[in-house]
Design an enzyme around this catalytic site. Structure first.
Site, PDB file in Angstrom:
ATOM      1  N   GLN A 148      -1.281   2.278  -5.844  1.00  0.00           N
ATOM      2  CA  GLN A 148      -2.700   2.424  -5.518  1.00  0.00           C
ATOM      3  C   GLN A 148      -3.607   1.922  -6.640  1.00  0.00           C
ATOM      4  O   GLN A 148      -4.641   1.309  -6.373  1.00  0.00           O
ATOM      5  CB  GLN A 148      -3.018   3.888  -5.210  1.00  0.00           C
ATOM      6  CG  GLN A 148      -2.510   4.359  -3.861  1.00  0.00           C
ATOM      7  CD  GLN A 148      -2.854   5.811  -3.581  1.00  0.00           C
ATOM      8  OE1 GLN A 148      -3.212   6.554  -4.490  1.00  0.00           O
ATOM      9  NE2 GLN A 148      -2.751   6.214  -2.332  1.00  0.00           N
TER      10      GLN A 148
ATOM     11  N   SER B  69      -8.313  -2.725  -2.080  1.00  0.00           N
ATOM     12  CA  SER B  69      -9.022  -1.453  -1.940  1.00  0.00           C
ATOM     13  C   SER B  69     -10.193  -1.358  -2.904  1.00  0.00           C
ATOM     14  O   SER B  69     -11.293  -0.944  -2.525  1.00  0.00           O
ATOM     15  CB  SER B  69      -8.060  -0.279  -2.170  1.00  0.00           C
ATOM     16  OG  SER B  69      -7.128  -0.183  -1.115  1.00  0.00           O
TER      17      SER B  69
ATOM     18  N   TYR C 293      -3.157  -1.466   7.618  1.00  0.00           N
ATOM     19  CA  TYR C 293      -4.134  -2.229   8.389  1.00  0.00           C
ATOM     20  C   TYR C 293      -3.951  -1.961   9.873  1.00  0.00           C
ATOM     21  O   TYR C 293      -2.892  -1.559  10.335  1.00  0.00           O
ATOM     22  CB  TYR C 293      -3.963  -3.737   8.137  1.00  0.00           C
ATOM     23  CG  TYR C 293      -4.327  -4.162   6.754  1.00  0.00           C
ATOM     24  CD1 TYR C 293      -5.639  -4.463   6.422  1.00  0.00           C
ATOM     25  CD2 TYR C 293      -3.355  -4.269   5.757  1.00  0.00           C
ATOM     26  CE1 TYR C 293      -5.978  -4.866   5.138  1.00  0.00           C
ATOM     27  CE2 TYR C 293      -3.684  -4.662   4.475  1.00  0.00           C
ATOM     28  CZ  TYR C 293      -4.999  -4.971   4.172  1.00  0.00           C
ATOM     29  OH  TYR C 293      -5.329  -5.360   2.903  1.00  0.00           O
TER      30      TYR C 293
ATOM     31  N   ARG D 208       0.850  -1.200   0.000  1.00  0.00           N
ATOM     32  CA  ARG D 208       0.000   0.000   0.000  1.00  0.00           C
ATOM     33  C   ARG D 208       0.881   1.244   0.000  1.00  0.00           C
ATOM     34  O   ARG D 208       1.060   1.907   1.020  1.00  0.00           O
ATOM     35  CB  ARG D 208      -0.975  -0.047   1.177  1.00  0.00           C
ATOM     36  CG  ARG D 208      -2.061  -1.087   0.908  1.00  0.00           C
ATOM     37  CD  ARG D 208      -3.229  -0.994   1.844  1.00  0.00           C
ATOM     38  NE  ARG D 208      -4.378  -1.668   1.258  1.00  0.00           N
ATOM     39  CZ  ARG D 208      -5.531  -1.845   1.888  1.00  0.00           C
ATOM     40  NH1 ARG D 208      -5.701  -1.383   3.109  1.00  0.00           N
ATOM     41  NH2 ARG D 208      -6.537  -2.460   1.296  1.00  0.00           N
TER      42      ARG D 208
ATOM     43  N   ASP E 240      -4.176  -1.956  -6.526  1.00  0.00           N
ATOM     44  CA  ASP E 240      -4.587  -2.525  -5.245  1.00  0.00           C
ATOM     45  C   ASP E 240      -5.979  -3.150  -5.328  1.00  0.00           C
ATOM     46  O   ASP E 240      -6.988  -2.459  -5.210  1.00  0.00           O
ATOM     47  CB  ASP E 240      -4.539  -1.417  -4.190  1.00  0.00           C
ATOM     48  CG  ASP E 240      -4.817  -1.915  -2.783  1.00  0.00           C
ATOM     49  OD1 ASP E 240      -5.127  -3.106  -2.625  1.00  0.00           O
ATOM     50  OD2 ASP E 240      -4.741  -1.100  -1.851  1.00  0.00           O
TER      51      ASP E 240
END
Length: 373
Positions: free
Chosen positions: A126, A132, A229, A121, A129
């Site tokens: 991004q 996400s 996380y 991350r 990902d």
């Protein structure tokens, strides 16, 4: 360079790892693309649409034959892809901890398995990902699932016959899914509150118009845990949080839990005793049900009733929006491979940072540090 797009074999999986849009883009890079017959059927993409985009559509044997890269949503059975080129990449969500035997089989077969859920991350990754993109949709769908099970309206309604009170919605865990759940519940007119162990999320909650519910005077996580996380908290914090949640949850109509810890069972957030304090007709949606569940009594793949409260435990929630989930997942895969595409070599060449992060197997061995030892 041949890229194969596989039809998903797992029950309840409606997504596909490519779309006509990404097929065209792969072909523009110089690759050929083969798509297994029926791969997009549950995502409202026909074989003809893939064919019109330039893909060869055929059975699994023809699709896999000689493929250099195999794209899937979930990891394919190693025995079903034996016709691929030596050292072919398997690019999918591979569930390395839950499916360790399958990872070992990829290594034994000489495949280079790349776990997209291990994507770091970081800013430049991004767009790659998958966690996400899929969590965003899951958070949205969780609110709709709650609304479908809840026997009352979400927004406050003032009518000639009287006023209908707004539903009170509590989101536990403010990652990507939680933030989208807050935003969706707010759009539907609910009174929304939320909590997380990460103090940094308080401002995010407030920015979406929800009320933050946080433990005071006991230290939590000031920033993010590893990879964005949360991590497991101290016993003192867990006790303080349980007391706070118990008093708050009894007043809620809908609770949505989203807390996950990578590589470990989901943390238990709601006990049977806490469920018993909620009024009959309330709803809990457990988005972590497939990882052991945040809610005592939740059952993967089922909607159960406990103490008059409906507990929703749908599996693979993002797949319940299969068309949009496929579009986002497919773009994640294209962004990943195209970012590292070497025009001279005619194939992607991974750099050390991201390659090391996602590569599970190479040269006949399991190589990822999280799977060794």
């Amino acid at each position: 360079m041949k890229i194969a797009v596989l039809k998903e074999q797992n029950a309840g999986e409606g997504r596909v790892a490519a779309t006509p849009e990404t097929v065209k883009k792969f072909i523009a890079l110089g690759a050929s693309v083969a798509v297994e017959t029926g791969a997009g059927a549950l995502a409202a993409i026909s074989d003809a649409q893939f064919g019109d985009a330039g893909a060869a559509v055929g059975d699994r044997a023809a699709t896999v034959a000689g493929a250099d890269i195999l794209l899937g949503v979930q990891g394919p059975d190693p025995a079903s892809i034996t016709g691929a080129a030596p050292g072919a990449w398997v690019v999918a969500s591979l569930s390395p901890f839950a499916e360790r035997a399958r990872v070992d089989a990829y290594a034994a077969a000489g495949f280079e398995a790349l776990a997209m859920e291990f994507m770091p991350r970081i800013t430049r990754a991004q767009s790659m990902d998958i966690l996400s993109s899929q969590a965003n949709l899951a958070g949205y769908k969780a609110v709709l699932d709650a609304a479908a099970e809840y026997g009352r309206a979400f927004p406050m309604m003032m009518t000639a016959a009287g006023t209908v009170s707004a539903a009170r919605v509590f989101i536990m865990g403010v990652g990507v899914a939680g933030l989208q759940a807050i935003a969706t519940a707010r759009r539907l007119g609910a009174q929304v509150s939320a909590t997380d162990v990460r103090a940094a999320t308080k401002e995010q909650i407030m920015s979406l118009g929800a009320k933050p519910i946080f433990v005071e005077n006991v230290k939590g996580i000031e920033g993010e845990g590893t990879g964005g996380y949360a991590t497991e908290m101290s016993a003192e914090y867990q006790a303080a949080q349980a007391e706070l949640v118990s008093s708050h949850i009894a007043k809620q109509d809908i609770v949505i839990t989203t807390a996950l810890i990578p590589g470990r069972p989901a943390p238990r957030l709601i006990s049977d005793a806490q469920i018993a304090t909620m009024r009959p007709g309330s709803v809990i949606v457990d988005l972590a049900v497939e990882s052991g569940g945040n809610v005592e009594g939740s059952v993967a793949g089922e909607v159960v009733e406990v103490h008059g409260v409906r507990i929703v435990g749908h599996r693979n929630v993002a797949s319940r929006l299969s068309a949009d989930a496929s579009a986002l997942f497919a773009r994640n895969l294209f962004n990943f491979l195209s970012t590292f595409w070497d025009k001279d070599a005619g194939k992607p060449v991974l750099d050390e940072e991201i390659g090391t992060a996602v590569r599970l197997t190479q040269g006949g061995k399991v190589v990822h540090e999280r799977l060794l030892g």
